[in-house]
Design a protein around this motif. Structure first.
Motif, PDB file in Angstrom:
ATOM      1  N   ARG A   5       0.830  -1.212   0.000  1.00 52.57           N
ATOM      2  CA  ARG A   5       0.000   0.000   0.000  1.00 52.57           C
ATOM      3  C   ARG A   5       0.859   1.255   0.000  1.00 52.57           C
ATOM      4  NH1 ARG A   5      -3.983  -0.877   4.834  1.00 52.57           N
ATOM      5  NH2 ARG A   5      -2.272  -2.214   5.429  1.00 52.57           N
ATOM      6  N   ARG A   6       1.944   1.222   0.766  1.00 49.72           N
ATOM      7  CA  ARG A   6       2.860   2.377   0.793  1.00 49.72           C
ATOM      8  C   ARG A   6       3.481   2.608  -0.577  1.00 49.72           C
ATOM      9  NH1 ARG A   6       6.358   2.529   6.396  1.00 49.72           N
ATOM     10  NH2 ARG A   6       4.583   2.902   7.754  1.00 49.72           N
ATOM     11  N   ALA A   7       3.906   1.527  -1.222  1.00 50.73           N
ATOM     12  CA  ALA A   7       4.531   1.646  -2.545  1.00 50.73           C
ATOM     13  C   ALA A   7       3.542   2.209  -3.564  1.00 50.73           C
ATOM     14  CB  ALA A   7       5.064   0.289  -3.002  1.00 50.73           C
ATOM     15  N   ILE A   8       2.323   1.721  -3.527  1.00 53.54           N
ATOM     16  CA  ILE A   8       1.290   2.213  -4.444  1.00 53.54           C
ATOM     17  C   ILE A   8       1.004   3.688  -4.164  1.00 53.54           C
ATOM     18  CG2 ILE A   8      -1.166   2.046  -5.016  1.00 53.54           C
ATOM     19  CD1 ILE A   8      -0.821  -1.042  -4.570  1.00 53.54           C
ATOM     20  N   ALA A   9       0.855   4.023  -2.884  1.00 53.00           N
ATOM     21  CA  ALA A   9       0.583   5.409  -2.508  1.00 53.00           C
ATOM     22  C   ALA A   9       1.737   6.317  -2.923  1.00 53.00           C
ATOM     23  CB  ALA A   9       0.328   5.509  -1.014  1.00 53.00           C
ATOM     24  N   LYS A  77      -6.461  16.857  -2.164  1.00 52.97           N
ATOM     25  CA  LYS A  77      -7.247  16.728  -0.928  1.00 52.97           C
ATOM     26  C   LYS A  77      -7.962  15.381  -0.863  1.00 52.97           C
ATOM     27  CE  LYS A  77      -8.191  21.661  -0.410  1.00 52.97           C
ATOM     28  NZ  LYS A  77      -9.254  22.692  -0.455  1.00 52.97           N
ATOM     29  N   GLU A  78      -8.560  14.969  -1.971  1.00 51.73           N
ATOM     30  CA  GLU A  78      -9.278  13.692  -2.005  1.00 51.73           C
ATOM     31  C   GLU A  78      -8.322  12.520  -1.803  1.00 51.73           C
ATOM     32  OE1 GLU A  78     -12.503  13.156  -2.040  1.00 51.73           O
ATOM     33  OE2 GLU A  78     -13.019  15.280  -2.227  1.00 51.73           O
ATOM     34  N   LEU A  79      -7.127  12.616  -2.373  1.00 53.60           N
ATOM     35  CA  LEU A  79      -6.148  11.542  -2.178  1.00 53.60           C
ATOM     36  C   LEU A  79      -5.669  11.493  -0.732  1.00 53.60           C
ATOM     37  CD1 LEU A  79      -4.144  11.758  -5.508  1.00 53.60           C
ATOM     38  CD2 LEU A  79      -5.578   9.846  -4.722  1.00 53.60           C
ATOM     39  N   SER A  80      -5.635  12.630  -0.062  1.00 49.64           N
ATOM     40  CA  SER A  80      -5.282  12.650   1.365  1.00 49.64           C
ATOM     41  C   SER A  80      -6.325  11.893   2.179  1.00 49.64           C
ATOM     42  CB  SER A  80      -5.157  14.085   1.875  1.00 49.64           C
ATOM     43  OG  SER A  80      -4.036  14.713   1.296  1.00 49.64           O
ATOM     44  N   ILE A  86      -6.884   4.019   3.797  1.00 48.10           N
ATOM     45  CA  ILE A  86      -6.118   2.779   3.622  1.00 48.10           C
ATOM     46  C   ILE A  86      -5.073   2.586   4.723  1.00 48.10           C
ATOM     47  CG2 ILE A  86      -6.529   2.698   1.141  1.00 48.10           C
ATOM     48  CD1 ILE A  86      -3.547   3.553   0.789  1.00 48.10           C
ATOM     49  N   GLY A  87      -5.187   3.382   5.791  1.00 49.03           N
ATOM     50  CA  GLY A  87      -4.322   3.196   6.944  1.00 49.03           C
ATOM     51  C   GLY A  87      -2.972   3.872   6.873  1.00 49.03           C
ATOM     52  N   LEU A  88      -2.817   4.848   5.973  1.00 50.94           N
ATOM     53  CA  LEU A  88      -1.546   5.562   5.850  1.00 50.94           C
ATOM     54  C   LEU A  88      -1.681   7.027   6.236  1.00 50.94           C
ATOM     55  CD1 LEU A  88      -0.296   4.054   2.451  1.00 50.94           C
ATOM     56  CD2 LEU A  88       0.392   3.392   4.764  1.00 50.94           C
TER      57      LEU A  88
END
Length: 117
Positions: A5-9, A77-80, A86-88
């Motif tokens: 998830r971190r890599a994708i984000a 803002k929406e991505l934040s 997703i827990g990040l």
């Protein structure tokens, strides 16, 4: 799973920052163009009627780029929000180089930058 998830984000954040920078650069260059046309016309001693249509079109382009900038800021803002979902939420992504304004609830104070592994 968290690492994925971190890599994708991080990939999304990089693409977002590139899009933001591209819009800002286009806005800046278009503003320069819009400003230089009247001064060059005057320097050449030409009538104000010369190039008026070009100045108007460039001004319209500035407005369109301003709307694009607003849309990309809203995307940010929406991505934040999605990042938190997703827990990040407590992780700062990317290497934007600028501080974000305070986020509701003081979340920004707990953020830290995650570098590529």
């Amino acid at each position: 799973m968290l690492k994925q998830r971190r890599a994708i984000a991080e990939n999304i954040a990089d693409a977002l920052f590139q899009a933001e920078a591209a819009i800002d650069a286009a806005l800046s260059k278009t503003a320069t163009l819009t400003g230089v046309m009247p001064s060059m016309r005057a320097q050449a001693g030409l009538s104000a009627l010369i190039g008026q249509g070009a100045v108007e079109r460039a001004s319209q382009a500035i407005m369109a780029l301003t709307e694009a900038r607003r849309a990309i800021v809203e995307t940010h803002k929406e991505l934040s929000v999605a990042q938190s979902q997703i827990g990040l939420g407590a992780v700062a992504l990317g290497d934007e180089g600028g501080d974000k304004p305070p986020v509701e609830g003081g979340i920004a104070a707990r953020l830290r930058t995650v570098r590529a592994a």
